[in-house]
Design a protein around this motif. Sequence first.
Motif, PDB file in Angstrom:
ATOM      1  N   ILE A  67       1.515   6.321  14.835  1.00 12.73           N
ATOM      2  CA  ILE A  67       2.417   5.287  14.316  1.00 12.73           C
ATOM      3  C   ILE A  67       1.611   4.224  13.582  1.00 12.73           C
ATOM      4  O   ILE A  67       1.955   3.798  12.477  1.00 12.73           O
ATOM      5  N   LEU A  68       0.507   3.800  14.212  1.00 11.21           N
ATOM      6  CA  LEU A  68      -0.339   2.793  13.572  1.00 11.21           C
ATOM      7  C   LEU A  68      -0.902   3.316  12.260  1.00 11.21           C
ATOM      8  O   LEU A  68      -0.990   2.590  11.273  1.00 11.21           O
ATOM      9  N   SER A  69      -1.269   4.581  12.274  1.00 15.57           N
ATOM     10  CA  SER A  69      -1.807   5.182  11.059  1.00 15.57           C
ATOM     11  C   SER A  69      -0.767   5.171   9.950  1.00 15.57           C
ATOM     12  O   SER A  69      -1.060   4.853   8.798  1.00 15.57           O
ATOM     13  N   ALA A  70       0.470   5.498  10.310  1.00 15.10           N
ATOM     14  CA  ALA A  70       1.545   5.480   9.322  1.00 15.10           C
ATOM     15  C   ALA A  70       1.742   4.068   8.789  1.00 15.10           C
ATOM     16  O   ALA A  70       1.950   3.859   7.592  1.00 15.10           O
ATOM     17  N   MET A  71       1.645   3.084   9.718  1.00 15.01           N
ATOM     18  CA  MET A  71       1.823   1.698   9.287  1.00 15.01           C
ATOM     19  C   MET A  71       0.756   1.316   8.269  1.00 15.01           C
ATOM     20  O   MET A  71       1.039   0.665   7.265  1.00 15.01           O
ATOM     21  N   GLU A  72      -0.467   1.723   8.555  1.00 14.31           N
ATOM     22  CA  GLU A  72      -1.549   1.390   7.641  1.00 14.31           C
ATOM     23  C   GLU A  72      -1.361   2.083   6.307  1.00 14.31           C
ATOM     24  O   GLU A  72      -1.613   1.512   5.241  1.00 14.31           O
ATOM     25  N   LEU A  73      -0.895   3.303   6.363  1.00 15.79           N
ATOM     26  CA  LEU A  73      -0.648   4.065   5.144  1.00 15.79           C
ATOM     27  C   LEU A  73       0.355   3.338   4.259  1.00 15.79           C
ATOM     28  O   LEU A  73       0.139   3.131   3.056  1.00 15.79           O
ATOM     29  N   ILE A  74       1.460   2.943   4.878  1.00 18.56           N
ATOM     30  CA  ILE A  74       2.514   2.264   4.119  1.00 18.56           C
ATOM     31  C   ILE A  74       2.007   0.931   3.583  1.00 18.56           C
ATOM     32  O   ILE A  74       2.224   0.587   2.417  1.00 18.56           O
ATOM     33  N   TRP A  75       1.334   0.182   4.463  1.00 16.71           N
ATOM     34  CA  TRP A  75       0.863  -1.131   4.046  1.00 16.71           C
ATOM     35  C   TRP A  75      -0.093  -1.011   2.858  1.00 16.71           C
ATOM     36  O   TRP A  75      -0.019  -1.757   1.887  1.00 16.71           O
ATOM     37  N   ASN A  76      -0.991  -0.031   2.976  1.00 12.27           N
ATOM     38  CA  ASN A  76      -1.971   0.179   1.919  1.00 12.27           C
ATOM     39  C   ASN A  76      -1.290   0.457   0.590  1.00 12.27           C
ATOM     40  O   ASN A  76      -1.647  -0.097  -0.459  1.00 12.27           O
ATOM     41  N   LEU A  77      -0.295   1.325   0.625  1.00 10.54           N
ATOM     42  CA  LEU A  77       0.422   1.650  -0.605  1.00 10.54           C
ATOM     43  C   LEU A  77       1.112   0.409  -1.165  1.00 10.54           C
ATOM     44  O   LEU A  77       1.070   0.132  -2.366  1.00 10.54           O
ATOM     45  N   CYS A  78       1.727  -0.366  -0.264  1.00  8.44           N
ATOM     46  CA  CYS A  78       2.388  -1.595  -0.713  1.00  8.44           C
ATOM     47  C   CYS A  78       1.386  -2.557  -1.328  1.00  8.44           C
ATOM     48  O   CYS A  78       1.668  -3.238  -2.312  1.00  8.44           O
ATOM     49  N   GLU A  79       0.201  -2.573  -0.746  1.00  5.35           N
ATOM     50  CA  GLU A  79      -0.830  -3.457  -1.287  1.00  5.35           C
ATOM     51  C   GLU A  79      -1.178  -3.054  -2.717  1.00  5.35           C
ATOM     52  O   GLU A  79      -1.274  -3.896  -3.608  1.00  5.35           O
ATOM     53  N   ILE A  80      -1.338  -1.754  -2.931  1.00 10.97           N
ATOM     54  CA  ILE A  80      -1.703  -1.261  -4.263  1.00 10.97           C
ATOM     55  C   ILE A  80      -0.609  -1.554  -5.279  1.00 10.97           C
ATOM     56  O   ILE A  80      -0.849  -2.042  -6.383  1.00 10.97           O
ATOM     57  N   LEU A  81       0.627  -1.237  -4.880  1.00 14.12           N
ATOM     58  CA  LEU A  81       1.719  -1.320  -5.844  1.00 14.12           C
ATOM     59  C   LEU A  81       2.235  -2.739  -6.041  1.00 14.12           C
ATOM     60  O   LEU A  81       2.542  -3.150  -7.160  1.00 14.12           O
ATOM     61  N   PHE A  82       2.371  -3.505  -4.910  1.00 12.60           N
ATOM     62  CA  PHE A  82       3.059  -4.790  -5.013  1.00 12.60           C
ATOM     63  C   PHE A  82       2.132  -5.986  -5.081  1.00 12.60           C
ATOM     64  O   PHE A  82       2.455  -6.983  -5.701  1.00 12.60           O
ATOM     65  N   ILE A  83       1.004  -5.894  -4.382  1.00 12.25           N
ATOM     66  CA  ILE A  83       0.162  -7.081  -4.306  1.00 12.25           C
ATOM     67  C   ILE A  83      -0.972  -7.017  -5.324  1.00 12.25           C
ATOM     68  O   ILE A  83      -1.186  -7.943  -6.092  1.00 12.25           O
ATOM     69  N   GLU A  84      -1.668  -5.920  -5.298  1.00 12.09           N
ATOM     70  CA  GLU A  84      -2.739  -5.710  -6.264  1.00 12.09           C
ATOM     71  C   GLU A  84      -2.122  -5.538  -7.659  1.00 12.09           C
ATOM     72  O   GLU A  84      -2.678  -5.966  -8.661  1.00 12.09           O
TER      73      GLU A  84
END
Lengths: 284, 611
Positions: free
Chosen positions: B138-155
């Motif tokens: 579950i934590l791994s999935a959370m990190e996966l999603i967060w990372n993608l959001c970081e790339i697309l929305f924040i970065e």
Amino acid sequence: MIHDAQMDYYGTRLATCSSDRSVKIFDVRNGGQILIADLRGHEGPVWQVAWAHPMYGNILASCSYDRKVIIWREENGTWEKSHEHAGHDSSVNSVCWAPHDYGLILACGSSDGAISLLTYTGEGQWEVKKINNAHTIGCNAVSWAPAVVPGSLIDQPSGQKPNYIKRFASGGCDNLIKLWKEEEDGQWKEEQKLEAHSDWVRDVAWAPSIGLPTSTIASCSQDGRVFIWNCDDASGNTWSPKLLHKFNDVVWHVSWSITANILAVSGGDNKEELQMQPQIDHLP
Amino acid sequence: MEEFDGEPAVTVIPGVNSKKNQMCFDWGPGEMLVCETSFSKKEKSEMVPSCPFIYIIRKDVDVYSQILRKLFNESHGIFLGLQRIDEELTGKSRKSQLVRVSKNYRSVIRACMEEMHQVAIAAKDPASGRQFSSQVSILSAMELIWNLCEILFIEVAPAGHLLLHLLDWVRLHVCEVDSLSADVLGSENPSNHDSFWNLPGNTQTLTELELKWQHWHEECEQYLQDSTFATNPHLESLLKIMLGDEAALLEQKELLSNWYHFLVTRLLYSNPTVKPIDLHYYAQSSLDLFLGGESSPEPLDNILLAAFEFDIHQVIKECSIALSNWWFVAHLTDLLDHCKLLQSHNLYFGSNMREFLLLEYASGLFAHPSLWQLGVDYFDYCPKLGRVSLELHIERIPLNTEQKALKVLRICEQRQMTEQVRSICKILAMKAVRNNRLGSALSWSIRAKDAAFATLVSDRFLRDYCERGCFSDLDLIDNLGPAMMLSDRLTFLGKYREFHRMYGEKRFADAASLLLSLMTSRIAPRSFWMTLLTDALPLLEQKQVIFSAEQTYELMQCLEDLMSRRPVRGESDIQQLQDEDIETTKVEMLRLALARNLARAIIREGSLEGS
């Protein structure tokens, strides 16, 4: 058969009442279950229990088919009967403590149609006020409005009690929800009649205040409907109902979470239903 | 009449036969109680419950996990840092700060994941081992999603960089080595590859890059058409892969662990300069092709898809449903809100999504005996309903120790929550009285500014004094200061103690005046007057005259006043008669002493000075 179970203010103790006429208190800290007290005194099934605010000590009220309301108190580590109120002619269905700001006041609704209000005046004495014929046939539920100091935001001088306007709601077998207000002379007057249900009102619950100028009441009934009543103005005059849901069977119980963001509803079709209850937000 | 949309969510309680029996319930401060019952209020009930238990239902069980606690604690620090980022910052510097915050959050998740992984391996029984392992995923999935959001929305990576980031993203999350790319790198045109991917510090523009790639791509296509590698089927399929041929890629399905790996690989070979807005076409088709109609998308897939579609609200919504606590959505949404990405959705509760989620998360923290302190800070940063939510929750914290009570009080006082302070102090005062700790009770009632209670406690003190002849908690009473004014009884207590002090210091004249004033000013309760008059006796019996004639008259007045109001005693038993005897003796003694003092005082005052 357990009829009611209530956590105390802090979630450390649990009170239950049952058709075996007993009221039991458990210590439930850290996931444990230690029976602290088994209180006997009622002569019939006990319908409801209610914890008073901890500033008054450890006090529990219970009401029963035996037409009595008993107030239990913990002194020096043991629970004892502190007071018994036998002023009703038939089963007492519901008890509810008023907000602690008003003092120690208990409202009791009975199948004889009356509502009695017990106020603690000190030294083991309780003063009784009775509203006769509050609901024809019977009163099933009582619920107090949260304490709101009218108008002023100024800090009251110490020692003086601010002038609270005390209000509570009751639901009855006349399909009505009535709102009661205490007048200056100490008498209780019917302030509003809320009509929307087509069968006995089983439960009413006044939502905790979250600082908005609105008041909200939830009601449920034999007719399967749950209504949310909202009043926008501070004078408390215009209440408008919104149908939350219509169930297929009797709805017995409604209850608000402590920040009033969730309303739990127990339906006769025997499922536990939880709702996300949106508050109407009036801030821009 | 308006109606609300949506069906209520149904929660099934295990063990309770909901078809046969009804359930009653109640809210606790953080949980809910449910048990079987019958609501029809008949005296004898026909229904017999099959389940004798009462269930306690909790929403936020994750707060009790030891390892997750670290997650909560550390992310709390990051959250606070984020709130304090200067609002004035704009542009690149702001963006880099926000990206840093995002990376911090992710590193906290990874640390937690790592720890839980260790615990899972070391677990003694397989059941808990499995539980921990599922937490890890579950934590791994959370990190996966967060990372993608970081790339697309924040970065907000632009075309070109986007694919690089996505490559990193996939590499980070795919356990197996990407043998495919290894193959490619070792293939025919390494030099082209090397220079092509030398992007950092590269002065090429996107267009130049695109042209180069086009050129290379065409070259490959040429090789395929010319059947240059026809003799080696392996190399041919490699070529097809390099050209981004989907079918060829899918043949290597076992090497691709999931559809987003497939997606990124595909993009690498068919459209490396993909623009963010075009991502979702590729995403959807990659998912469809990869699943091939055999299985349906899982919640994680839908979340990632929503991210590729830049539908932030959908991402948050799906995450809220899929995850068991609010931690993830609350922190992610807050961060995205700081990036100014959330439209002010007109959500009812909490008035916007960010606040709503933070309120839910913080409420959950209050269920925990020590994590609640973190919750306080979260409420502080919810401008609309944070304060009132805090007020409602903080009163429910069990005050088992003095230390905890003081902590809670400090938090309330810092925020000017006077009602809560008063209420908590009253509760503590009451508890102290019941445990006979009068000094403690008094100081709590002073802090609560509760006059009525202060009176009650003062009465107890005075009663104790009468019984034992001495005061307890002298320090407290001696140092009341202005707090003495809180209630008349308290003032009396303080002044009475002062009288005793003066007497002890032999300041007899002052003590005498004070004693008298306590009665004449009516501060002393009538019930106490006898004691006060008895206290006056030693002063009257002193060699020198202390009370003046006028004062003596006043004392006599008080005594007569007191006597006249005494109720007439009716039939009394032996004990009462004895008490009466003592009373009468005392009064007589007083009268005598007063008379004697009066005589001496008159003489002294009548005489000339010095004679």
